[in-house]
Design a protein around this motif. Structure first.
Motif, short mmCIF file in Angstrom:
data_model
loop_
_atom_site.label_atom_id
_atom_site.label_comp_id
_atom_site.label_asym_id
_atom_site.label_seq_id
_atom_site.Cartn_x
_atom_site.Cartn_y
_atom_site.Cartn_z
N ARG A 26 -3.43 4.90 -10.34
CA ARG A 26 -3.62 6.33 -10.50
C ARG A 26 -2.66 7.18 -9.68
NH1 ARG A 26 -10.04 7.27 -11.20
NH2 ARG A 26 -10.48 5.36 -12.34
N GLU A 27 -2.18 6.63 -8.60
CA GLU A 27 -1.29 7.38 -7.70
C GLU A 27 -0.07 6.53 -7.33
OE1 GLU A 27 -1.58 10.50 -6.88
OE2 GLU A 27 -3.55 10.81 -7.79
N PRO A 28 0.72 6.13 -8.33
CA PRO A 28 1.85 5.23 -8.03
C PRO A 28 2.87 5.85 -7.07
CG PRO A 28 1.98 6.03 -10.29
CD PRO A 28 0.65 6.46 -9.75
N GLU A 29 3.03 7.16 -7.14
CA GLU A 29 4.03 7.78 -6.25
C GLU A 29 3.60 7.71 -4.78
OE1 GLU A 29 1.11 10.65 -7.61
OE2 GLU A 29 2.48 9.45 -8.79
N TRP A 30 2.31 7.90 -4.52
CA TRP A 30 1.83 7.80 -3.13
C TRP A 30 1.79 6.36 -2.66
CZ3 TRP A 30 1.93 11.18 0.52
CH2 TRP A 30 1.93 12.53 0.19
N THR A 31 1.49 5.44 -3.57
CA THR A 31 1.51 4.03 -3.21
C THR A 31 2.94 3.62 -2.85
OG1 THR A 31 -0.35 3.65 -4.69
CG2 THR A 31 0.90 1.71 -4.00
N GLN A 32 3.90 4.06 -3.66
CA GLN A 32 5.31 3.76 -3.36
C GLN A 32 5.73 4.44 -2.06
OE1 GLN A 32 7.36 1.50 -4.88
NE2 GLN A 32 8.55 1.93 -3.07
N ALA A 33 5.23 5.64 -1.82
CA ALA A 33 5.56 6.33 -0.57
C ALA A 33 5.09 5.52 0.63
CB ALA A 33 4.93 7.73 -0.56
N LEU A 34 3.92 4.89 0.51
CA LEU A 34 3.42 4.06 1.61
C LEU A 34 4.30 2.84 1.82
CD1 LEU A 34 1.35 3.44 3.78
CD2 LEU A 34 -0.05 2.34 2.01
N VAL A 35 4.69 2.19 0.73
CA VAL A 35 5.57 1.02 0.84
C VAL A 35 6.90 1.41 1.48
CG1 VAL A 35 6.88 -0.69 -0.50
CG2 VAL A 35 4.50 -0.20 -1.08
#
Length: 120
Positions: free
Chosen positions: A64-73
């Motif tokens: 649902r939030e791929p951009e924030w997940t990628q931001a964390l990575v």
């Protein structure tokens, strides 16, 4: 990266469901696989357990939030690099900046997970 098999895609789809829908869908998939003569896959699917509410919420974040997940990575990688620079050169500003980016991503994802749990 290896391609996932059709059954792996179907298993992934199980974990996209709401927790209350998981068992029925898992059992239906296992029955279908067994009917198709794919007993080992059916047994493996039947052995899957419904995720806990917390695991379900965390699993939804990259969906649902791929951009924030990628931001964390990305923030995690930057944090490792900044830590190495801190140890090598004493660069505290870079470390603080990377720490803040990681904290922002973690905070945002935690808020989103909490919101998902409340909705569920």
């Amino acid at each position: 990266m290896p391609r996932s098999s059709p059954v792996e895609a179907e298993i992934d789809a199980l974990y996209a469901l709401r927790p209350g829908e998981f068992v029925e869908a898992r059992d239906a998939l296992a029955r279908r696989l067994r009917h198709e003569g794919r007993r080992a896959e059916a047994d493996a699917v039947k052995a899957l357990t419904r995720p806990t509410a917390a695991a379900w919420a965390v699993n939804q974040l990259p969906r649902r939030e791929p951009e924030w997940t990628q931001a964390l990575v990305t923030a995690g990688r930057r944090l490792v690099e900044a830590h190495e620079r801190l140890l090598e050169t004493g660069d505290r500003a870079g470390w603080r900046e990377a720490t803040e980016a990681a904290r922002e991503a973690v905070d945002r994802l935690a808020q989103l997970a909490e919101q998902l749990l409340r909705e569920e």
